[in-house]
Design a protein around this motif. Structure first.
Motif, short mmCIF file in Angstrom:
data_model
loop_
_atom_site.label_atom_id
_atom_site.label_comp_id
_atom_site.label_asym_id
_atom_site.label_seq_id
_atom_site.Cartn_x
_atom_site.Cartn_y
_atom_site.Cartn_z
N ARG A 1 0.82 -1.21 0.00
CA ARG A 1 0.00 0.00 0.00
C ARG A 1 0.86 1.27 0.00
N LEU A 2 1.98 1.23 0.73
CA LEU A 2 2.89 2.37 0.77
C LEU A 2 3.52 2.62 -0.60
N LEU A 3 3.95 1.53 -1.25
CA LEU A 3 4.54 1.67 -2.59
C LEU A 3 3.52 2.19 -3.60
N THR A 4 2.28 1.71 -3.50
CA THR A 4 1.22 2.17 -4.41
C THR A 4 0.98 3.67 -4.25
N ARG A 5 0.93 4.13 -2.99
CA ARG A 5 0.73 5.57 -2.75
C ARG A 5 1.91 6.38 -3.30
N GLU A 6 3.12 5.87 -3.13
CA GLU A 6 4.28 6.58 -3.64
C GLU A 6 4.26 6.68 -5.17
N ILE A 7 3.85 5.60 -5.82
CA ILE A 7 3.76 5.61 -7.29
C ILE A 7 2.71 6.62 -7.75
N GLU A 8 1.57 6.65 -7.08
CA GLU A 8 0.53 7.62 -7.44
C GLU A 8 1.01 9.05 -7.21
N ASN A 9 1.74 9.26 -6.12
CA ASN A 9 2.29 10.61 -5.86
C ASN A 9 3.28 11.01 -6.93
N LEU A 10 4.09 10.05 -7.36
CA LEU A 10 5.06 10.35 -8.42
C LEU A 10 4.35 10.69 -9.73
N ARG A 11 3.30 9.96 -10.06
CA ARG A 11 2.53 10.26 -11.27
C ARG A 11 1.92 11.66 -11.19
N LEU A 12 1.40 11.99 -10.02
CA LEU A 12 0.82 13.32 -9.83
C LEU A 12 1.90 14.40 -9.97
N TYR B 1 4.66 14.22 -11.69
CA TYR B 1 5.04 14.33 -13.10
C TYR B 1 3.99 15.10 -13.89
N ALA B 2 2.72 14.90 -13.54
CA ALA B 2 1.66 15.65 -14.21
C ALA B 2 1.80 17.15 -13.94
N VAL B 3 2.07 17.51 -12.67
CA VAL B 3 2.28 18.91 -12.31
C VAL B 3 3.51 19.46 -13.01
N LEU B 4 4.58 18.67 -13.05
CA LEU B 4 5.82 19.09 -13.72
C LEU B 4 5.56 19.36 -15.20
N ASN B 5 4.80 18.49 -15.85
CA ASN B 5 4.52 18.70 -17.28
C ASN B 5 3.67 19.94 -17.50
N LEU C 1 6.01 22.74 -17.29
CA LEU C 1 6.81 22.77 -18.53
C LEU C 1 6.03 23.41 -19.67
N ASN C 2 4.72 23.16 -19.71
CA ASN C 2 3.88 23.80 -20.73
C ASN C 2 3.92 25.32 -20.59
N GLN C 3 3.79 25.79 -19.36
CA GLN C 3 3.82 27.24 -19.11
C GLN C 3 5.18 27.83 -19.46
N MET C 4 6.25 27.15 -19.06
CA MET C 4 7.59 27.64 -19.37
C MET C 4 7.85 27.64 -20.88
N SER C 5 7.33 26.63 -21.57
CA SER C 5 7.50 26.57 -23.02
C SER C 5 6.78 27.74 -23.70
N ASN C 6 5.59 28.09 -23.20
CA ASN C 6 4.86 29.23 -23.75
C ASN C 6 5.63 30.54 -23.55
N VAL D 1 8.25 9.03 -17.84
CA VAL D 1 9.51 9.58 -17.33
C VAL D 1 10.42 10.03 -18.48
N ILE D 2 10.51 9.22 -19.54
CA ILE D 2 11.38 9.55 -20.67
C ILE D 2 10.88 10.80 -21.39
N ASN D 3 9.58 10.89 -21.66
CA ASN D 3 9.03 12.06 -22.34
C ASN D 3 9.26 13.34 -21.53
N THR D 4 9.06 13.25 -20.22
CA THR D 4 9.29 14.42 -19.37
C THR D 4 10.76 14.81 -19.38
N SER D 5 11.64 13.84 -19.31
CA SER D 5 13.08 14.12 -19.33
C SER D 5 13.49 14.78 -20.64
N LYS D 6 12.92 14.31 -21.74
CA LYS D 6 13.21 14.92 -23.05
C LYS D 6 12.78 16.38 -23.08
N ARG D 7 11.59 16.65 -22.56
CA ARG D 7 11.09 18.03 -22.55
C ARG D 7 11.98 18.95 -21.72
#
Length: 325
Positions: free
Chosen positions: A59-70, A72-76, A79-84, A133-139
């Motif tokens: 359960r702890l690992l699942t929550r950590e994975i979901e937090n990481l996905r969230l 990455y979504a915020v980071l992207n 990145l959209n705002q910075m790109s603009n 992760v790869i797409n975000t790193s490329k951006r």
């Protein structure tokens, strides 16, 4: 209750109990244990892989994975705002700053190019969320490259701005003799009648008729390249090097107010009108050179005359009369 097995004994003509051998009993027991272990292991694996039986660690690992996905979504989104913002900077850089300073724009292919060669993201492959992760790193990498290019471009723009300021003060931009001190524009740029040979000859400057001793002004910031009478026909004359390909010449002076090697500013008095050298009377012969070629000085008087004065000077200078030198 355990079943009792019998066999028919033909000698005694009676049924006898079947007694299991000790070795057989041990074999059955071992088989049972092995089968139990196999079924137990299989059941354990099934329990670990079913969502209905999660350990606290799972359960702890699942929550950590979901937090990481969230994250990455915020980071992207960031990145959209910075790109603009970066696109607006690049647009102003190419279409405002570089246009103003007459510098070639940086092409989009150069600004947004990826990274060739080896796979920079190989270590990120093989995971459940590798694509994200790869797409975000490329951006991030592309944006970092864009920032580096834009930073370098702005450094160039600052340098161009400083050079532009020097250029604007260096360009010959005023009349070398004030209008109130002029008798007339004696001759302009172009073909004129030579006062001595009476032949039609190209006149490489403008003649300003004025009294002897009338002040002559530097028409732009410059360094005095020469102040002597060692050039044929010009008498006492001054040559100013303005930089950026510009030079001006002032001929037939009565005396100098500067010396070779001296720095002057636009509007400084550099000498006085005279009639030395090959001259028909007191006047200033003035030339403008751009990249080694003589050009019409009339195009360089925008700094201190009105539109009406320019029209009057242009009309007088364009008359095909006789020059004074």
């Amino acid at each position: 209750m355990k079943k009792v097995k019998y066999y028919y004994d033909s000698e005694t003509l009676a049924y006898q109990k079947i007694k299991a051998k000790k070795r057989t009993k041990i074999g059955y027991a071992a088989l049972f244990l092995v089968a139990s272990a196999l079924f137990g292991g299989l059941g354990f694996v099934l329990v670990l892989n079913t969502p209905f039986f999660e350990t606290p660690k799972d359960r702890l690992l699942t929550r950590e994975i979901e937090n990481l996905r969230l994250n990455y979504a915020v980071l992207n989104e960031n990145l959209n705002q910075m790109s603009n913002v970066m696109e607006h900077l690049e647009d102003r850089d190419n279409n405002v700053y570089r246009t103003y300073f007459n510098s070639a724009p940086i092409p989009d292919e150069q600004r947004k190019a990826g990274f060739g060669g080896i796979n920079r993201y190989k270590k990120l492959e093989g995971y459940n969320n590798s694509e994200l992760v790869i797409n975000t790193s490329k951006r991030v990498d592309v944006l970092q490259k864009q920032l580096a290019i834009q930073s370098k471009s702005l450094d160039e723009v600052i340098k161009l701005a400083k050079e532009k300021a020097k250029l604007l003060t260096a360009i010959p931009a005023i009349q070398p003799v004030k209008n109130e001190n002029l008798k007339r524009i004696a001759s302009g740029y172009g073909y004129r009648t030579d006062p001595f040979t009476k032949a039609r000859k190209f006149h490489e400057g403008m003649d300003f008729s004025a009294k002897t001793g009338t002040p002559i002004f530097a028409t732009g910031d410059a360094v005095v390249a020469r102040a002597d009478n060692n050039a044929s026909g010009y008498g006492n004359h001054i040559v100013l090097k303005h930089g950026f390909g510009y030079e001006t010449l002032y001929g037939h002076l009565s005396k100098y107010n500067v010396r070779a090697g001296q720095k002057v500013k636009r509007g400084d008095i550099i000498g006085f009108v005279g009639s030395t050298g090959r001259s028909e009377g007191p006047h200033l012969h003035y030339e403008v050179h751009k990249n080694g070629q003589v050009v019409n000085p009339l195009n360089y008087y925008y700094g201190n005359i009105s539109a009406e004065e320019y029209i009057a000077i242009s009309k007088a200078a364009n008359q095909e009369n006789q020059s004074l030198d």
